[in-house]
Design a protein around this motif. Structure first.
Motif, PDB file in Angstrom:
ATOM      1  N   GLN A   1       0.830  -1.206   0.000  1.00  0.00           N
ATOM      2  CA  GLN A   1       0.000   0.000   0.000  1.00  0.00           C
ATOM      3  C   GLN A   1       0.865   1.256   0.000  1.00  0.00           C
ATOM      4  O   GLN A   1       0.558   2.238  -0.673  1.00  0.00           O
ATOM      5  CB  GLN A   1      -0.923  -0.003   1.220  1.00  0.00           C
ATOM      6  CG  GLN A   1      -2.010  -1.060   1.161  1.00  0.00           C
ATOM      7  CD  GLN A   1      -2.727  -1.221   2.484  1.00  0.00           C
ATOM      8  OE1 GLN A   1      -2.443  -0.522   3.448  1.00  0.00           O
ATOM      9  NE2 GLN A   1      -3.659  -2.159   2.545  1.00  0.00           N
ATOM     10  N   ARG A   2       1.957   1.222   0.740  1.00  0.00           N
ATOM     11  CA  ARG A   2       2.849   2.384   0.846  1.00  0.00           C
ATOM     12  C   ARG A   2       3.685   2.578  -0.419  1.00  0.00           C
ATOM     13  O   ARG A   2       3.894   3.713  -0.874  1.00  0.00           O
ATOM     14  CB  ARG A   2       3.762   2.186   2.060  1.00  0.00           C
ATOM     15  CG  ARG A   2       4.828   3.237   2.255  1.00  0.00           C
ATOM     16  CD  ARG A   2       4.301   4.455   2.965  1.00  0.00           C
ATOM     17  NE  ARG A   2       5.357   5.445   3.163  1.00  0.00           N
ATOM     18  CZ  ARG A   2       5.556   6.107   4.284  1.00  0.00           C
ATOM     19  NH1 ARG A   2       4.769   5.908   5.317  1.00  0.00           N
ATOM     20  NH2 ARG A   2       6.527   6.994   4.383  1.00  0.00           N
ATOM     21  N   CYS A   3       4.176   1.455  -0.990  1.00  0.00           N
ATOM     22  CA  CYS A   3       5.050   1.557  -2.163  1.00  0.00           C
ATOM     23  C   CYS A   3       4.868   0.304  -3.020  1.00  0.00           C
ATOM     24  O   CYS A   3       5.602  -0.677  -2.857  1.00  0.00           O
ATOM     25  CB  CYS A   3       6.506   1.712  -1.733  1.00  0.00           C
ATOM     26  SG  CYS A   3       7.639   1.988  -3.109  1.00  0.00           S
ATOM     27  N   PRO A   4       3.922   0.309  -3.931  1.00  0.00           N
ATOM     28  CA  PRO A   4       3.608  -0.886  -4.722  1.00  0.00           C
ATOM     29  C   PRO A   4       4.766  -1.412  -5.564  1.00  0.00           C
ATOM     30  O   PRO A   4       4.796  -2.588  -5.907  1.00  0.00           O
ATOM     31  CB  PRO A   4       2.445  -0.428  -5.614  1.00  0.00           C
ATOM     32  CG  PRO A   4       1.855   0.749  -4.913  1.00  0.00           C
ATOM     33  CD  PRO A   4       2.998   1.415  -4.230  1.00  0.00           C
ATOM     34  N   ARG A   5       5.733  -0.561  -5.884  1.00  0.00           N
ATOM     35  CA  ARG A   5       6.816  -0.983  -6.771  1.00  0.00           C
ATOM     36  C   ARG A   5       8.013  -1.566  -6.023  1.00  0.00           C
ATOM     37  O   ARG A   5       8.941  -2.094  -6.645  1.00  0.00           O
ATOM     38  CB  ARG A   5       7.267   0.203  -7.624  1.00  0.00           C
ATOM     39  CG  ARG A   5       6.217   0.636  -8.650  1.00  0.00           C
ATOM     40  CD  ARG A   5       6.617   1.927  -9.333  1.00  0.00           C
ATOM     41  NE  ARG A   5       7.912   1.820 -10.001  1.00  0.00           N
ATOM     42  CZ  ARG A   5       8.591   2.869 -10.466  1.00  0.00           C
ATOM     43  NH1 ARG A   5       8.105   4.088 -10.306  1.00  0.00           N
ATOM     44  NH2 ARG A   5       9.750   2.703 -11.067  1.00  0.00           N
ATOM     45  N   ALA A   6       8.024  -1.470  -4.702  1.00  0.00           N
ATOM     46  CA  ALA A   6       9.111  -2.087  -3.941  1.00  0.00           C
ATOM     47  C   ALA A   6       9.028  -3.602  -4.077  1.00  0.00           C
ATOM     48  O   ALA A   6       7.940  -4.188  -4.051  1.00  0.00           O
ATOM     49  CB  ALA A   6       9.027  -1.679  -2.475  1.00  0.00           C
ATOM     50  N   ARG A   7      10.175  -4.248  -4.217  1.00  0.00           N
ATOM     51  CA  ARG A   7      10.217  -5.700  -4.301  1.00  0.00           C
ATOM     52  C   ARG A   7      10.270  -6.299  -2.897  1.00  0.00           C
ATOM     53  O   ARG A   7      10.970  -5.780  -2.024  1.00  0.00           O
ATOM     54  CB  ARG A   7      11.411  -6.156  -5.129  1.00  0.00           C
ATOM     55  CG  ARG A   7      11.205  -5.946  -6.631  1.00  0.00           C
ATOM     56  CD  ARG A   7      12.458  -6.258  -7.413  1.00  0.00           C
ATOM     57  NE  ARG A   7      13.434  -5.176  -7.293  1.00  0.00           N
ATOM     58  CZ  ARG A   7      14.660  -5.218  -7.794  1.00  0.00           C
ATOM     59  NH1 ARG A   7      15.089  -6.319  -8.402  1.00  0.00           N
ATOM     60  NH2 ARG A   7      15.473  -4.190  -7.665  1.00  0.00           N
ATOM     61  N   TYR A   8       9.552  -7.384  -2.707  1.00  0.00           N
ATOM     62  CA  TYR A   8       9.388  -7.960  -1.371  1.00  0.00           C
ATOM     63  C   TYR A   8       9.511  -9.467  -1.431  1.00  0.00           C
ATOM     64  O   TYR A   8       8.918 -10.115  -2.299  1.00  0.00           O
ATOM     65  CB  TYR A   8       8.011  -7.567  -0.815  1.00  0.00           C
ATOM     66  CG  TYR A   8       7.608  -8.288   0.454  1.00  0.00           C
ATOM     67  CD1 TYR A   8       7.805  -7.709   1.700  1.00  0.00           C
ATOM     68  CD2 TYR A   8       7.026  -9.557   0.405  1.00  0.00           C
ATOM     69  CE1 TYR A   8       7.431  -8.378   2.862  1.00  0.00           C
ATOM     70  CE2 TYR A   8       6.659 -10.228   1.553  1.00  0.00           C
ATOM     71  CZ  TYR A   8       6.852  -9.639   2.787  1.00  0.00           C
ATOM     72  OH  TYR A   8       6.492 -10.295   3.927  1.00  0.00           O
ATOM     73  N   VAL A   9      10.276 -10.027  -0.495  1.00  0.00           N
ATOM     74  CA  VAL A   9      10.326 -11.470  -0.287  1.00  0.00           C
ATOM     75  C   VAL A   9      10.121 -11.738   1.201  1.00  0.00           C
ATOM     76  O   VAL A   9      10.838 -11.189   2.050  1.00  0.00           O
ATOM     77  CB  VAL A   9      11.667 -12.090  -0.746  1.00  0.00           C
ATOM     78  CG1 VAL A   9      11.740 -13.563  -0.331  1.00  0.00           C
ATOM     79  CG2 VAL A   9      11.833 -11.966  -2.255  1.00  0.00           C
ATOM     80  N   GLY A  10       9.143 -12.550   1.518  1.00  0.00           N
ATOM     81  CA  GLY A  10       8.914 -12.972   2.890  1.00  0.00           C
ATOM     82  C   GLY A  10       9.324 -14.420   3.056  1.00  0.00           C
ATOM     83  O   GLY A  10       9.056 -15.251   2.184  1.00  0.00           O
TER      84      GLY A  10
ATOM     85  N   ILE B   1       5.830  -9.555  -5.243  1.00  0.00           N
ATOM     86  CA  ILE B   1       5.709 -10.073  -3.877  1.00  0.00           C
ATOM     87  C   ILE B   1       5.859 -11.587  -3.919  1.00  0.00           C
ATOM     88  O   ILE B   1       5.134 -12.269  -4.652  1.00  0.00           O
ATOM     89  CB  ILE B   1       4.347  -9.698  -3.256  1.00  0.00           C
ATOM     90  CG1 ILE B   1       4.206  -8.186  -3.174  1.00  0.00           C
ATOM     91  CG2 ILE B   1       4.187 -10.322  -1.875  1.00  0.00           C
ATOM     92  CD1 ILE B   1       2.838  -7.734  -2.734  1.00  0.00           C
ATOM     93  N   GLN B   2       6.797 -12.104  -3.139  1.00  0.00           N
ATOM     94  CA  GLN B   2       7.030 -13.542  -3.083  1.00  0.00           C
ATOM     95  C   GLN B   2       7.109 -13.995  -1.628  1.00  0.00           C
ATOM     96  O   GLN B   2       7.531 -13.232  -0.755  1.00  0.00           O
ATOM     97  CB  GLN B   2       8.344 -13.901  -3.780  1.00  0.00           C
ATOM     98  CG  GLN B   2       8.430 -13.525  -5.239  1.00  0.00           C
ATOM     99  CD  GLN B   2       9.779 -13.894  -5.821  1.00  0.00           C
ATOM    100  OE1 GLN B   2      10.325 -14.967  -5.553  1.00  0.00           O
ATOM    101  NE2 GLN B   2      10.345 -12.982  -6.600  1.00  0.00           N
TER     102      GLN B   2
END
Length: 226
Positions: free
Chosen positions: A72-81, A103-104
């Motif tokens: 929601q804050r930054c849709p283009r940031a890449r994320y791995v959890g 998002i992964q």
């Protein structure tokens, strides 16, 4: 109250969300209602200030609640959890399935040797994880975070920190009743800033602290020592 364990894969050391696997379906409701989750998660993401070129690695990503707010804050940031609880990972994947960002989620244990992105993560974050694991595992996770980050990276922690007065009593009656005293006591005694320093982070700043009915939750931000 989030679940994680040591990289050895010893099921006896793995702590499911809320301390018991049967309670995992209640995790989101419990965290939302007992920890002022919306408030501290938004503060955590604000302290992260994610940018479009960030690569965010979430240790103990649980059911994906933090991933939603980051998106929601930054849709283009890449994320791995990454999380060692298979049920939590499945719930996180389902929760974020309709989001369009990068998002992964991975099932497993955090290690700096793994290639989560093509380049090193710029931010390592962890929420409600470290209080559940043994002291040696707290140290390992933070040391691995230091190894994984570039010199200009940052680690952000949202977790139970030093407990005083009423907060110490509430923490004992809720979190320690569920997760036990042995692993959680170091957090209650305020060990996290020192552990971050010992792992090679400096400076270590407590950004905010939130009192809840389960004890106080601190947000810490630190950078690799240069």
């Amino acid at each position: 109250m989030n679940g994680i364990a040591s990289p050895g894969g010893d099921s006896a050391q793995h702590t499911p969300p809320l301390g018991h696997r049967a309670l995992t379906p209640l995790y989101d409701f419990a965290i939302a209602s007992l920890t002022r989750e919306k408030t501290w998660r938004k503060a955590l993401v604000a302290a992260m200030s994610p940018q479009p070129d960030d690569r965010i690695l979430d240790i103990g990503s649980g059911t994906g609640s933090l991933a939603l707010i980051i998106h929601q804050r930054c849709p283009r940031a890449r994320y791995v959890g990454i999380d060692p609880d298979e049920d939590a990972v499945k719930r996180a994947i389902n929760k974020t399935a309709k989001l369009s960002g990068d998002i992964q989620f991975r099932f497993g244990y955090f290690s700096a040797e793994e290639d989560y992105f093509a380049d090193p993560p710029t931010i390592v974050v962890s929420s409600l994880v470290l209080h559940q694991v043994p002291l040696a595992e707290k140290k390992r996770i933070l040391s691995e975070a230091k190894r994984a980050l570039p010199p200009d990276g940052a680690v952000l922690i949202a977790d139970y920190g030093l407990q005083r007065g009423l907060m110490r009593f509430l923490f004992r009656k809720t979190v320690q009743a569920l997760d036990g005293v042995q692993n959680t006591q170091a957090n209650a005694d305020g060990a996290l800033p020192k552990l971050l320093g010992d792992a090679g982070f400096c400076p270590v700043d407590e950004i905010e602290k939130f009192d809840t009915v389960t004890g106080s939750i601190s947000i810490l931000r630190a950078h690799p020592k240069r």
